[in-house]
Design a protein around this motif. Structure first.
Motif, PDB file in Angstrom:
ATOM      1  N   ALA A 273     -34.502  26.137 -19.294  1.00 41.47           N
ATOM      2  CA  ALA A 273     -34.880  25.268 -18.178  1.00 41.47           C
ATOM      3  C   ALA A 273     -36.274  25.613 -17.661  1.00 41.47           C
ATOM      4  N   VAL A 274     -36.579  26.892 -17.526  1.00 40.03           N
ATOM      5  CA  VAL A 274     -37.887  27.299 -17.022  1.00 40.03           C
ATOM      6  C   VAL A 274     -38.984  26.955 -18.026  1.00 40.03           C
ATOM      7  N   PHE A 275     -38.748  27.261 -19.309  1.00 35.74           N
ATOM      8  CA  PHE A 275     -39.791  27.010 -20.312  1.00 35.74           C
ATOM      9  C   PHE A 275     -40.054  25.520 -20.475  1.00 35.74           C
ATOM     10  N   PHE A 276     -39.005  24.732 -20.761  1.00 36.06           N
ATOM     11  CA  PHE A 276     -39.199  23.306 -21.008  1.00 36.06           C
ATOM     12  C   PHE A 276     -39.494  22.555 -19.717  1.00 36.06           C
ATOM     13  N   GLY A 277     -39.024  23.094 -18.577  1.00 32.49           N
ATOM     14  CA  GLY A 277     -39.343  22.464 -17.304  1.00 32.49           C
ATOM     15  C   GLY A 277     -40.827  22.457 -17.024  1.00 32.49           C
ATOM     16  N   ARG A 278     -41.554  23.446 -17.545  1.00 35.51           N
ATOM     17  CA  ARG A 278     -43.000  23.491 -17.342  1.00 35.51           C
ATOM     18  C   ARG A 278     -43.722  22.385 -18.094  1.00 35.51           C
ATOM     19  N   LEU A 279     -43.020  21.695 -18.977  1.00 33.98           N
ATOM     20  CA  LEU A 279     -43.639  20.637 -19.780  1.00 33.98           C
ATOM     21  C   LEU A 279     -43.304  19.253 -19.237  1.00 33.98           C
ATOM     22  N   LEU A 280     -42.655  19.181 -18.073  1.00 38.32           N
ATOM     23  CA  LEU A 280     -42.266  17.895 -17.489  1.00 38.32           C
ATOM     24  C   LEU A 280     -42.870  17.749 -16.095  1.00 38.32           C
TER      25      LEU A 280
ATOM     26  N   SER B 253     -46.590  26.909 -19.357  1.00 37.55           N
ATOM     27  CA  SER B 253     -47.803  26.423 -18.695  1.00 37.55           C
ATOM     28  C   SER B 253     -48.985  26.406 -19.659  1.00 37.55           C
ATOM     29  N   LEU B 254     -49.046  27.411 -20.524  1.00 38.26           N
ATOM     30  CA  LEU B 254     -50.144  27.471 -21.493  1.00 38.26           C
ATOM     31  C   LEU B 254     -50.120  26.256 -22.419  1.00 38.26           C
ATOM     32  N   LEU B 255     -48.929  25.850 -22.842  1.00 38.12           N
ATOM     33  CA  LEU B 255     -48.805  24.661 -23.693  1.00 38.12           C
ATOM     34  C   LEU B 255     -49.245  23.404 -22.942  1.00 38.12           C
ATOM     35  N   TRP B 256     -48.725  23.231 -21.726  1.00 45.53           N
ATOM     36  CA  TRP B 256     -49.042  22.038 -20.933  1.00 45.53           C
ATOM     37  C   TRP B 256     -50.539  21.977 -20.615  1.00 45.53           C
ATOM     38  N   ASN B 257     -51.082  23.072 -20.147  1.00 41.82           N
ATOM     39  CA  ASN B 257     -52.495  23.094 -19.767  1.00 41.82           C
ATOM     40  C   ASN B 257     -53.408  22.905 -20.970  1.00 41.82           C
TER      41      ASN B 257
END
Length: 219
Positions: free
Chosen positions: A129-136, A165-169
């Motif tokens: 939830a924390v990891f994939f939540g950062r991508l939404l 966050s690194l992936l999203w950013n």
């Protein structure tokens, strides 16, 4: 390249092209460089209505013009993400599960068992939830609060937050870098994703309420 450097393109754009919120974002980057990116992203995490789909592509745009180092922009954005997420984590930890259960018990159509099941689900699936939540959109900020309520292991939380966050950013800053003056294309597509997330949340809440109302009437 120093962390704080003048951004001649941004300075020119803020007065000639950008206005409103976008102009404000550009002015912060103009004044503070990469530190400005970190500050803006931290604020975006604390206040989800602030759109990362504007901040991050604009950072990519300035990097594409040579006014900011691309790698440092990603590092600054990720640092800001972690700082904002950590603040919300501690907010959730300070609020605590007992207070959440007490608050939930006062809400109509909500049972304490609903709170317990949700917390139990997060306890079992919190890492994903924390990891994939950062991508939404929206969830990328709010997911930190239940992590704090559940008192997820802090180093684990920070590690997962940093990775997501690194992936999203990287994706949004990289898109702004590649698109240049057409950076607003990123805003449009991420905005559509945000609408889908909001629609999914509204449908889930409506389904819960209808199901609970039906169960109460059947009693």
């Amino acid at each position: 390249m120093p962390l704080i450097s003048p951004l001649p393109l941004a300075a020119q754009s803020s007065s000639e092209t950008f206005s409103g919120f976008t102009g404000w974002v550009v002015s912060i980057m103009d004044a503070l460089g990469v530190l400005g990116v970190a500050l803006l992203v931290a604020l975006e995490n604390l206040f989800p209505p602030i759109p990362s789909e504007v901040i991050l592509p604009l950072a990519g745009l300035t990097a594409s013009q040579g006014s900011m180092n691309l790698g440092l922009a990603v590092i600054g954005a990720t640092t800001g993400s972690v700082i904002g997420a950590a603040a919300l984590y501690w907010l959730g930890a300070a609020f605590g599960l007992p207070r959440l259960r007490s608050w939930g018990a006062r809400l109509p159509l909500v049972d304490v068992s609903d709170i317990d099941r949700t917390v139990d689900w997060f306890h079992r699936h919190g890492r994903s939830a924390v990891f994939f939540g950062r991508l939404l959109p929206i969830f990328r900020s709010l997911i930190s609060i239940p992590a704090g309520i559940d008192r997820m292991n802090l180093p684990l939380f920070l590690g997962l937050t940093t990775a997501g966050s690194l992936l999203w950013n990287s994706a949004l800053i990289g898109s702004g870098y590649a698109l240049g003056e057409n950076w607003h294309v990123v805003e449009r597509y991420v905005g559509q994703l945000q609408y889908l997330v909001i629609a999914a949340v509204v449908l889930a809440v409506a389904w819960f309420l209808l199901r609970r109302i039906g169960a109460r009437r059947a009693e």
